[in-house]
Design an enzyme around this catalytic site. Sequence first.
Site, PDB file in Angstrom:
ATOM      1  CE  LYS A  84       5.325  -4.937  -6.341  1.00 61.61           C
ATOM      2  NZ  LYS A  84       4.962  -5.919  -5.332  1.00 61.61           N
ATOM      3  CG  ASP A  85       9.192  -8.567  -4.003  1.00 67.08           C
ATOM      4  OD1 ASP A  85       8.244  -7.922  -3.497  1.00 67.08           O
ATOM      5  OD2 ASP A  85       9.033  -9.463  -4.850  1.00 67.08           O
ATOM      6  NE  ARG A 132       2.423   0.704  -2.535  1.00 71.29           N
ATOM      7  CZ  ARG A 132       1.549   0.572  -3.522  1.00 71.29           C
ATOM      8  NH1 ARG A 132       0.854   1.617  -3.941  1.00 71.29           N
ATOM      9  NH2 ARG A 132       1.346  -0.604  -4.098  1.00 71.29           N
ATOM     10  NE  ARG A 133      -1.131  -2.342  -4.778  1.00 72.02           N
ATOM     11  CZ  ARG A 133      -0.519  -3.466  -5.094  1.00 72.02           C
ATOM     12  NH1 ARG A 133      -0.713  -4.558  -4.360  1.00 72.02           N
ATOM     13  NH2 ARG A 133       0.298  -3.530  -6.129  1.00 72.02           N
ATOM     14  NE  ARG A 154       1.193 -13.594   1.400  1.00 73.10           N
ATOM     15  CZ  ARG A 154       2.245 -14.370   1.624  1.00 73.10           C
ATOM     16  NH1 ARG A 154       2.479 -14.827   2.830  1.00 73.10           N
ATOM     17  NH2 ARG A 154       3.058 -14.695   0.634  1.00 73.10           N
ATOM     18  NE  ARG A 160      -2.210 -11.175  -4.203  1.00 71.71           N
ATOM     19  CZ  ARG A 160      -1.534 -10.285  -3.500  1.00 71.71           C
ATOM     20  NH1 ARG A 160      -1.831  -9.002  -3.570  1.00 71.71           N
ATOM     21  NH2 ARG A 160      -0.541 -10.667  -2.725  1.00 71.71           N
ATOM     22  CB  CYS A 247       6.738  -3.623   1.694  1.00 72.46           C
ATOM     23  SG  CYS A 247       6.497  -5.310   2.208  1.00 72.46           S
TER      24      CYS A 247
END
Length: 322
Positions: A84-85, A132-133, A154, A160, A247
């Site tokens: 996804k990166d 997106r989230r 981040r 996190r 993204c």
Amino acid sequence: MNPRLDQPLRLGTRRSKLAMSQSGHVADAVRAITGRPVELVEITTYGDVSREHLAQIGGTGVFVTALRDALLRGEVDFAVHSLKDLPTAQPEELVIAAMPLREDPRDALVARDGLTFEQLPDGARIGTGSPRRTAQLNHYARALGKRIETVAIRGNVDTRIGFVRDGELDAVVLAAAGLNRIGRGAEATDLLSVDSVLPAPGQGALAVECLASDAELIASLAELDDPHTRAAVTAERSLLAALEAGCSAPVGALADLLADGQVVNEMRLRGVVGTLDGSTLVQLSTTGPVPQSYDEAMALGRELADEMLAKGAAGLMGERSL
């Protein structure tokens, strides 16, 4: 004896605990296939050192460029990326030789007191660095008749989850695959259904990349490739490319393989684009035969993107005009 057998293969990886873990799994598999030693070469990327939010520093590519530069300079023989990166455009000099079997693509919630998303109180503060989230979590909360506050964060997994442990946030959302790969999947208090929150295109999948000119290494790495994973993520990334979104834009996508008994015969591709506050989502799906080639998988993604654009997706993506 082949003199190359004693020569270690150099695997380029980011330095994070997650990157080192997933690269270590690939290294073990490559050792078994080639009979050669594999050494990890740790590379710091711009995304690792910058403290800005991903949307501000360019999103896709910030964790990848330094690894690709090392490949092109001959400092490493191959590299492992979180798929996804990767930007959707592939450099001609490099090839993704393998996409191993995908991990769980879902998003995971880590909340205080073992809460699920539906159990979170009204006004709960949820940490995520992903537009997106943010869009889909807000939409999901609205559907449940409650309000949440998304907080931009981040940092690595420890950082996190620490926001929740320290009481600063009620919950954070992370990729389930990342938690699983570092042995912390049990810390998730809820796995978010893809019916409510679609993952990032390619989430849970890895890309093993090397020079397009290294035919021998490409042939070895190809043994790690999972054809169904490749077909699915190719369709997802084609959708993303056709929507012209990195993204930093709130795009989710997932291709499911649908089985009739033991035989996988169809693929369903779902895509979503939404406003950050979750007030408007364009969510569509298409189902067809499992793509048998790169071109068929690309076509599936483009077709769904065209349908989404016709339903107004372009207008939800901020200043981009499509």
